[in-house]
Design an enzyme around this catalytic site. Structure first.
Site, PDB file in Angstrom:
ATOM      1  CD  GLU A 104      26.479  91.317 -57.453  1.00 32.12           C
ATOM      2  OE1 GLU A 104      27.274  91.683 -57.966  1.00 32.12           O
ATOM      3  OE2 GLU A 104      25.534  91.519 -57.274  1.00 32.12           O
TER       4      GLU A 104
ATOM      5  CG  ASP B 206      31.841  97.945 -63.999  1.00 34.95           C
ATOM      6  OD1 ASP B 206      31.122  97.957 -63.931  1.00 34.95           O
ATOM      7  OD2 ASP B 206      32.409  97.003 -64.245  1.00 34.95           O
TER       8      ASP B 206
END
Length: 278
Positions: A50, A61
């Site tokens: 990824e 995140d």
């Protein structure tokens, strides 16, 4: 149409083992080093990769990956350069599946049709777009599928059986199960709880289920891989990269090796799950 992702999971199923999936932020800490790390990951044992698309305002995140995105942006990384990075990788590797992971805003600004055409031409295999729910499938998901890209959806601990069919409706490639409630790198995944969640998802789909968020060690990766079709590691690799930088945040001679060495150890953990499950 069979994508590289489909082919890789079919091959892993024949081998009787789970996938080791790595994450890195495109352009962290600079474009050249980032490409060197990308090229090193398959040799270190990564089955799928990824690639984060740097964005100023991420929502899923944790601090480590957010900082990686900011380092990349500071170094001049853009979505166009991310696709160039994929092209650079494809010169030497035409089999390892690559998935772009991030947020819709940069794609929207780039232009959906242009992005999908350029992504496909560059060698991208799939997309994980965190902030596009199933209700917005006509925005990017369905056009991506028509362009020959897998659109991979996130399922979470709060995705109940009522919601799950909507999440899975247009998902392809694999399902990404978020092992914790929260942001990346904020807690450790509980393999027992994850195993139950994966079993529940598999009652709704024949797609492989990969698990990410909260996997930092080879032991944790092995425990997750015993119950899932893949273990995804991002924050631990990003932290290894950060720890190799100099005082000004620049790459050193240790940077590529620091990430590759940890990836190799994690890959061994995932591969060990086959024996543990037998």
């Amino acid at each position: 149409m069979t994508t590289r992702i489909d082919a890789r999971f079919a091959d892993l199923a024949k081998q009787g083992r789970s996938a080791f999936v790595t994450f890195l932020m495109a352009g962290d800490p600079d474009p050249k080093t980032s490409l060197d790390i990308l090229k090193a990951l398959p040799k270190a044992g990564a089955d799928l990769i990824e690639i984060g698309m740097p964005f100023t305002d991420p929502m899923a995140d944790g601090p480590s990956i957010q900082a990686a995105g900011l380092r990349a942006l500071k170094g001049g990384m853009t979505l166009k350069k991310t696709l160039e990075m994929v092209r650079g990788f494809r010169k030497d590797d035409d089999t390892t599946p690559l998935v772009l992971m991030g947020y819709y805003n940069p794609i929207y600004i780039y232009g959906v049709d242009k992005f999908l055409a350029d992504a496909k031409a560059s060698g991208v295999d799939g997309l994980i777009i965190v902030d596009l729910p199933p209700e917005e499938d006509t925005e990017l998901c369905i056009p991506a599928m028509k362009a020959g890209l897998n659109f991979i959806r996130l399922a979470t601990p709060t995705t109940d059986d009522k919601r799950l069919p909507a999440v899975l409706a247009n998902t392809s490639g694999f399902v990404y199960y978020v092992a914790i409630t929260g942001i990346t790198g904020s807690a450790s995944a509980d393999s027992t709880v994850v195993g139950q969640a994966v079993a529940r998802i598999k009652r709704h789909t024949k797609l492989p289920v990969c698990v990410g968020f909260g996997i930092r060690t080879p032991e944790a990766a092995r425990a997750i891989a015993e119950n899932a079709n893949g273990a995804v590691v991002g924050t631990a690799l990003v932290d290894a990269l950060r720890g190799s930088l100099d005082a000004e945040g620049r790459a050193t001679s240790k940077t590529v090796g620091a990430v590759a060495d940890l990836a190799s150890a994690l890959a061994q953990g995932v591969r060990g799950a086959k024996q543990a499950a037998e």
